[in-house]
Design a protein around this motif. Sequence first.
Motif, mmCIF file in Angstrom:
data_model
loop_
_atom_site.group_PDB
_atom_site.id
_atom_site.type_symbol
_atom_site.label_atom_id
_atom_site.label_comp_id
_atom_site.label_asym_id
_atom_site.label_seq_id
_atom_site.Cartn_x
_atom_site.Cartn_y
_atom_site.Cartn_z
ATOM 1 N N UNK A 71 0.521 -1.764 -0.262
ATOM 2 C CA UNK A 71 0.210 -0.107 0.032
ATOM 3 C C UNK A 71 1.356 1.362 0.190
ATOM 4 N N UNK A 72 0.111 2.408 0.176
ATOM 5 C CA UNK A 72 1.160 4.327 0.287
ATOM 6 C C UNK A 72 1.126 3.623 1.910
ATOM 7 N N UNK A 73 1.535 2.584 2.395
ATOM 8 C CA UNK A 73 2.460 2.640 3.807
ATOM 9 C C UNK A 73 3.112 2.989 3.978
ATOM 10 N N UNK A 74 3.993 2.952 2.799
ATOM 11 C CA UNK A 74 5.678 2.649 2.556
ATOM 12 C C UNK A 74 5.520 4.129 2.193
ATOM 13 N N UNK A 75 5.988 4.535 1.372
ATOM 14 C CA UNK A 75 5.611 5.680 0.920
ATOM 15 C C UNK A 75 5.663 7.040 2.217
ATOM 16 N N UNK A 76 4.171 7.140 2.392
ATOM 17 C CA UNK A 76 4.136 7.689 3.674
ATOM 18 C C UNK A 76 4.930 8.080 4.508
ATOM 19 N N UNK A 77 5.417 6.560 5.364
ATOM 20 C CA UNK A 77 6.113 6.440 6.487
ATOM 21 C C UNK A 77 7.817 6.464 6.211
ATOM 22 N N UNK A 78 8.215 6.513 4.635
ATOM 23 C CA UNK A 78 9.685 7.465 4.467
ATOM 24 C C UNK A 78 9.806 8.315 5.003
ATOM 25 N N UNK A 79 8.616 9.001 4.384
ATOM 26 C CA UNK A 79 8.130 10.264 3.574
ATOM 27 C C UNK A 79 8.249 11.076 5.438
ATOM 28 N N UNK A 80 7.686 10.354 6.430
ATOM 29 C CA UNK A 80 7.654 11.009 7.913
ATOM 30 C C UNK A 80 9.332 10.873 8.663
ATOM 31 N N UNK A 81 10.028 9.674 8.082
ATOM 32 C CA UNK A 81 11.282 9.432 8.343
ATOM 33 C C UNK A 81 11.947 10.346 7.945
ATOM 34 N N UNK A 82 12.431 10.899 6.616
ATOM 35 C CA UNK A 82 12.749 12.113 6.504
ATOM 36 C C UNK A 82 12.405 13.266 6.847
#
Length: 274
Positions: A71-82
């Motif tokens: 799902x799009x959760x991977x991209x969301x978590x990656x952005x939140x990490x950055x």
Amino acid sequence: MAESVSLELIGLPTTYTWTTTSLTVTGTRTKTSTTVSTATSSSLTSTTGSTVTTTPWPASLLCWALIVPWTGEVALIGMQSNLNASIFDCDDYSMFSDRVMEIGGHWTQKIPNTDLNAGWDPATQTAQNTWIFHNAWRLFLDEGKWLHHDWVIKVDADAVFLPSRLRAIARDPWVGRVAREGNGVFLNNCKFGLHGPIEVFSRLAMETYNKSWHWCSLVYPQEDVYIKKCMWSSGVRQVDAFTTLAEQHCDEPWFWNCQGSYVSYHPFKDPAQW
């Protein structure tokens, strides 16, 4: 006899007044909620009063998220990490999935024997995900990080979560005190009952859940209903804190503006919107 104390909540003049079953909060942008008068429930609502200086309780936050990899959760978590945002702005964090994977320099832990393909109930428009989170909570408890923090927060990846606002609530003298009494507390984030985008528990509530996890009923298909019922049956105190979550399903259709003093806003599934 009622007591009262005041502090500044998220930069707003805030007054708390409580009896044995209710806590009231003043803020020009704080919504009013209804006090639930039971032996194990308290409520955050609006009032006015004088200011008294007090020493806040410690409020170390351990936050975790479950990531569904397709799902799009991977991209969301990656952005939140950055951005060092959401769970990465807590004092510590954990990530769980059905596999070990690296996201933004952080690694997920694999939940054993768990399929993340949750069923969907078209009548209630909710995921049937209790079994998934039942297993995720067990792995989280076994990890043991919660023993070293004051509060545990389960956050959905598509929620805009502001830990600093939650710390302001957790440091309140009344909240800090009741969180350390009895079997602990959990914050009820919606007038319709606990909703899953953000779930907040004191360390003592986690200690209680760690003991009762094996016998909490799994008959409720939605994980937020499951964990709420488990807290109730385990004697964990409910504190209504309706500024914890803004979402349409909690009668806040303007959540997408991210206005007001809410701790979290949900949902934002597109990283550009988040």
